[in-house]
Design a protein around this motif. Structure first.
Motif, PDB file in Angstrom:
ATOM      1  N   THR A   1       0.938  -0.914  -0.020  1.00  0.00           N
ATOM      2  CA  THR A   1       0.076  -0.005   0.086  1.00  0.00           C
ATOM      3  C   THR A   1       0.748   1.203  -0.048  1.00  0.00           C
ATOM      4  O   THR A   1       0.549   2.023  -0.649  1.00  0.00           O
ATOM      5  CB  THR A   1      -1.041  -0.270   1.340  1.00  0.00           C
TER       6      THR A   1
ATOM      7  N   GLY B   1       2.114   1.783  -3.521  1.00  0.00           N
ATOM      8  CA  GLY B   1       1.082   2.371  -4.453  1.00  0.00           C
ATOM      9  C   GLY B   1       1.022   3.953  -4.119  1.00  0.00           C
ATOM     10  O   GLY B   1       1.006   4.522  -5.095  1.00  0.00           O
TER      11      GLY B   1
ATOM     12  N   GLN C   1       1.774   6.963  -6.509  1.00  0.00           N
ATOM     13  CA  GLN C   1       0.730   7.761  -7.223  1.00  0.00           C
ATOM     14  C   GLN C   1       1.189   9.405  -6.582  1.00  0.00           C
ATOM     15  O   GLN C   1       0.754  10.366  -7.370  1.00  0.00           O
ATOM     16  CB  GLN C   1      -0.504   7.588  -6.356  1.00  0.00           C
TER      17      GLN C   1
ATOM     18  N   THR D   1      -4.710   2.414  -3.069  1.00  0.00           N
ATOM     19  CA  THR D   1      -3.955   2.252  -4.290  1.00  0.00           C
ATOM     20  C   THR D   1      -2.702   1.229  -3.507  1.00  0.00           C
ATOM     21  O   THR D   1      -2.267   1.379  -2.699  1.00  0.00           O
ATOM     22  CB  THR D   1      -2.929   3.302  -4.685  1.00  0.00           C
ATOM     23  N   ARG D   2      -2.527   0.020  -4.462  1.00  0.00           N
ATOM     24  CA  ARG D   2      -1.574  -0.944  -4.001  1.00  0.00           C
ATOM     25  C   ARG D   2      -0.931  -1.623  -4.957  1.00  0.00           C
ATOM     26  O   ARG D   2      -1.364  -1.556  -6.292  1.00  0.00           O
ATOM     27  CB  ARG D   2      -2.644  -1.898  -3.390  1.00  0.00           C
ATOM     28  N   VAL D   3       0.389  -1.596  -4.903  1.00  0.00           N
ATOM     29  CA  VAL D   3       1.269  -2.465  -5.994  1.00  0.00           C
ATOM     30  C   VAL D   3       1.501  -3.612  -5.367  1.00  0.00           C
ATOM     31  O   VAL D   3       2.113  -3.954  -4.392  1.00  0.00           O
ATOM     32  CB  VAL D   3       2.682  -1.836  -6.189  1.00  0.00           C
TER      33      VAL D   3
END
Ligand code: SF4
Length: 490
Positions: free
Chosen positions: A25, A28, A32, A146-148
Motif C-alpha cells: 500500500t 502504491g 501515485q 492504491t496498492r502495488v
C-alpha cells in the motif's frame, strides 16, 4: 556511486504477509505521488524500512536493517523513515538510541508514509509530520487504497482485518496493532476485483484472527458471507484461508466452503499447544477436545465434496509453565494428528505480555531442543504424506523461475501456501508465471515435490502486473522484500 533522484525511495519490508500488504500500500501511494522507486539504498533520496516486532529474532532483524540503513545514510546521505510494528512499539526509544532516524511512523500511520516521504524529499514542503508519529490504533474505515502487488505468479494476499481482540498471554500483537478492525465486504470485493484485473488467480486471505472476521462491523457479516461473495468473482481460481483461530463456525460457513470449488481445501489453524493446562495458561479459548472435533468435522464435510483437507498449524514451545509432561502431550498429539504442515516456534519473552510476568520460565536451550524434536518428528510425517502424492496428477499455479535454478520452473498446488509451505518444481514443460498447469508428480522430498507439466489448463490473464514475476531480484528469507523499480508495473 549511483546518482540520486531527489524524489526516489528505497523500501525494505520485513515480517509477515500483513506487513507486506502494508508495504504494498505504501508503494502504491508513493508511486501515485510521483515518487520513484530506487533499486538500492545508495541510489535513494529517502529510505523506508517497514519493521516487525513480534518476537525477539524479528526485533533483532529490524534493528539490524535500521543500522544498515543508518550506515548507508552516513556514507551516501538521504533520509530515513522507520515504520511498522517496531516503530509502533518502541518509537521514542528508537529516536533516543538512533538519532539518525528522521521519522518514526507507527502502524496506525501506514497511510501517512507516502505523505511523509514526499514532504521529506521536498525541502520546502509544509506537509511534514512530527518526528514521532504514532497515531491511536484502530482508525480508518478499511477502504481500498492504491496498492502495488509484490507477490509472484498470479498470487496475492488480501488483508481482511487488522488488529486482534484476543489476549493470548504470550502475544504483543494486540498492543501493536490494536483492536480488530474488519474491512467491509464491499471494499474487499473492490480490492479483490482490482487484483484479479491485474492477473491474480489466487487470493490468500489474511488477518490476525480470520475466523473472527466481521464481529466488529455494524451488520456483523460472517467470514462465510465474505467467502460467498469472493468465490463468485470471475477469474478467481483459488481462495485460501490463513490464520484461522480455532473457534466454532456456523453450518453455512461449511456449506459455502464445501460447495465452492475455488475455496481451497486448505486451512491454516494456529493451535499453539495440545496440553489443556498450557492452553489455559496461554489464555487460548478452545481446549484440545474441541480442536479434535472441529478438525474431524471439517475433514468429513470436505470429504463429502471429495476433497482432502490440507491442514497447517503452528505450535509454541517453551511458554512459561510448560513441563516435560505438557511437552509429551504435545508430541503425542502431533504424532497422532499427522498434520500436513506444521511450524514450531520458540517462546519469546516479551515485556508487556501476561506471560512475561509468569514464573516457571523454561530455559531457552530446553525450548530449542523441544522445537527441534517436534520438527524432526514432523519431517517424517511430512515425508510420508508427500510420498502418497507421487504418481498423482494435480493442478499447479506457476510462480516463475525457481529460486534454485533459472532452468527449472516452480509452482504450488492447492495444499501449498506461498512462502510457508513447499513448492512443486516443474522439470519438464513450458508455462508462464500465473498459468495454471496440470502436473504429474514423479518425486517427493520432505516438503517439496517434483513433477512435469502435462498441459496448461488456464493461461495467465494479461497483464500480470507485479514486481517479481520473472527473475527474482528479491531476498526472500523471512519474507524480506527489496523493491526493484525495474519490475514495477509490468
Ligand atoms: S489470536 Fe492470540 S496469538 Fe494471534 S494475534 Fe491475537 S492475541 Fe496474538
Amino acid at each position: 556511486m549511483a546518482e540520486k533522484d531527489t524524489r526516489s525511495v528505497f523500501l525494505l519490508s520485513l515480517g509477515c504477509p500483513k506487513n507486506r500488504v502494508d508495504s504494498e500500500t505504501m508503494l502504491g501511494e508513493l508511486l501515485q505521488r510521483g515518487v520513484s522507486l530506487a533499486p538500492s539504498p545508495e541510489a535513494a533520496d529517502l529510505m523506508v524500512v517497514n519493521t516487525c516486532a513480534f518476537i525477539g529474532p524479528a526485533k533483532e532483524e529490524s534493528i539490524e536493517a535500521i543500522l544498515e540503513l543508518v550506515r548507508q545514510k552516513e556514507s551516501t546521505g538521504g533520509r530515513l523513515i522507520v515504520a511498522g510494528c517496531l516503530a509502533q512499539r518502541y518509537g521514542s526509544e528508537l529516536l533516543d538510541e538512533i538519532p539518525e532516524i528522521d521519522q518514526i511512523i507507527g502502524t496506525g500511520g501506514v497511510g501517512e508514509v507516502a505523505r511523509a516521504a514526499s514532504s521529506l524529499s521536498m525541502e520546502s514542503s509544509t506537509e511534514a509530520l512530527p518526528r514521532l508519529f504514532t497515531p491511536p490504533l484502530g482508525q480508518g474505515d478499511g477502504a481500498f487504497g492504491t496498492r502495488v502487488r509484490s507477490t509472484r505468479g498470479g498470487s496475492a494476499y488480501l488483508k481482511i482485518a487488522d488488529g486482534c481482540d484476543n489476549r493470548c498471554a504470550f502475544c504483543v500483537i494486540p498492543s501493536i496493532r490494536g483492536p480488530q478492525r474488519s474491512r467491509p465486504i464491499e471494499y474487499l470485493i473492490e480490492e479483490a476485483s482490482a487484483l484479479i484485473d491485474g492477473g491474480v488467480r489466487e487470493l490468500n486471505l489474511i488477518a490476525q484472527d480470520l475466523s473472527a472476521y466481521g464481529r466488529d462491523l455494524e451488520k456483523k457479516p460472517h467470514l462465510a458471507d465474505l467467502l460467498d461473495q469472493l468465490s463468485g468473482l470471475d477469474g478467481l481460481r483459488w481462495i485460501r484461508m490463513l490464520y484461522a483461530y480455532p473457534r466454532p463456525m456456523p453450518p453455512r460457513f461449511f456449506d459455502v466452503w464445501g460447495s465452492r470449488e475455488n475455496i481451497l481445501p486448505y486451512l491454516d489453524i494456529p493451535l499453539q499447544h495440545a496440553s489443556d493446562r498450557m492452553l489455559r495458561l496461554m489464555r487460548r479459548g478452545p481446549d484440545t477436545a474441541f480442536v479434535r472435533r472441529h478438525l474431524e468435522d471439517i475433514r468429513s464435510r470436505l470429504a463429502d465434496s471429495h476433497r482432502d483437507l490440507f491442514v497447517r498449524t503452528t505450535f509454541l514451545v517453551g511458554h512459561p509453565g510448560e513441563t516435560v509432561d505438557d511437552f509429551k502431550l504435545l508430541r503425542d498429539f502431533l504424532e497422532e494428528m499427522r498434520f500436513e504442515r506444521v511450524g514450531v516456534f520458540v517462546y519469546s519473552d516479551e515485556e508487556g505480555t501476561p506471560a512475561y510476568e509468569m514464573d516457571a520460565k523454561v530455559p531457552p536451550e530446553v525450548a530449542e531442543e523441544r522445537r527441534a524434536e517436534l520438527m524432526a518428528l514432523q519431517q517424517n510425517i511430512s515425508a510420508a504424506h508427500q510420498m502418497t502424492l507421487v504418481g498423482s496428477r494435480m493442478e499447479v499455479l506457476v510462480e516463475g523461475a525457481s529460486e534454485k535454478s533459472d532452468m527449472v520452473l516452480q509452482g504450488r498446488h492447492a495444499g501449498q501456501a506461498p512462502e510457508v509451505d513447499g513448492v512443486v518444481y516443474l522439470e519438464q514443460g513450458c508455462a508462464a508465471p500465473g498459468d495454471m498447469v496440470d502436473v504429474e508428480i514423479h518425486r517427493a522430498h520432505e516438503y517439496d515435490l517434483v513433477g512435469r507439466i502435462l498441459r496448461v489448463t488456464s493461461k495467465a490473464a494479461e497483464p500480470v502486473g507485479t514486481l517479481f514475476d520473472s527473475e527474482l531480484p528479491l531476498i526472500r528469507a523471512g519474507a524480506t522484500l527489496r523493491v526493484d523499480p525495474s519490475k514495477v508495473g509490468r
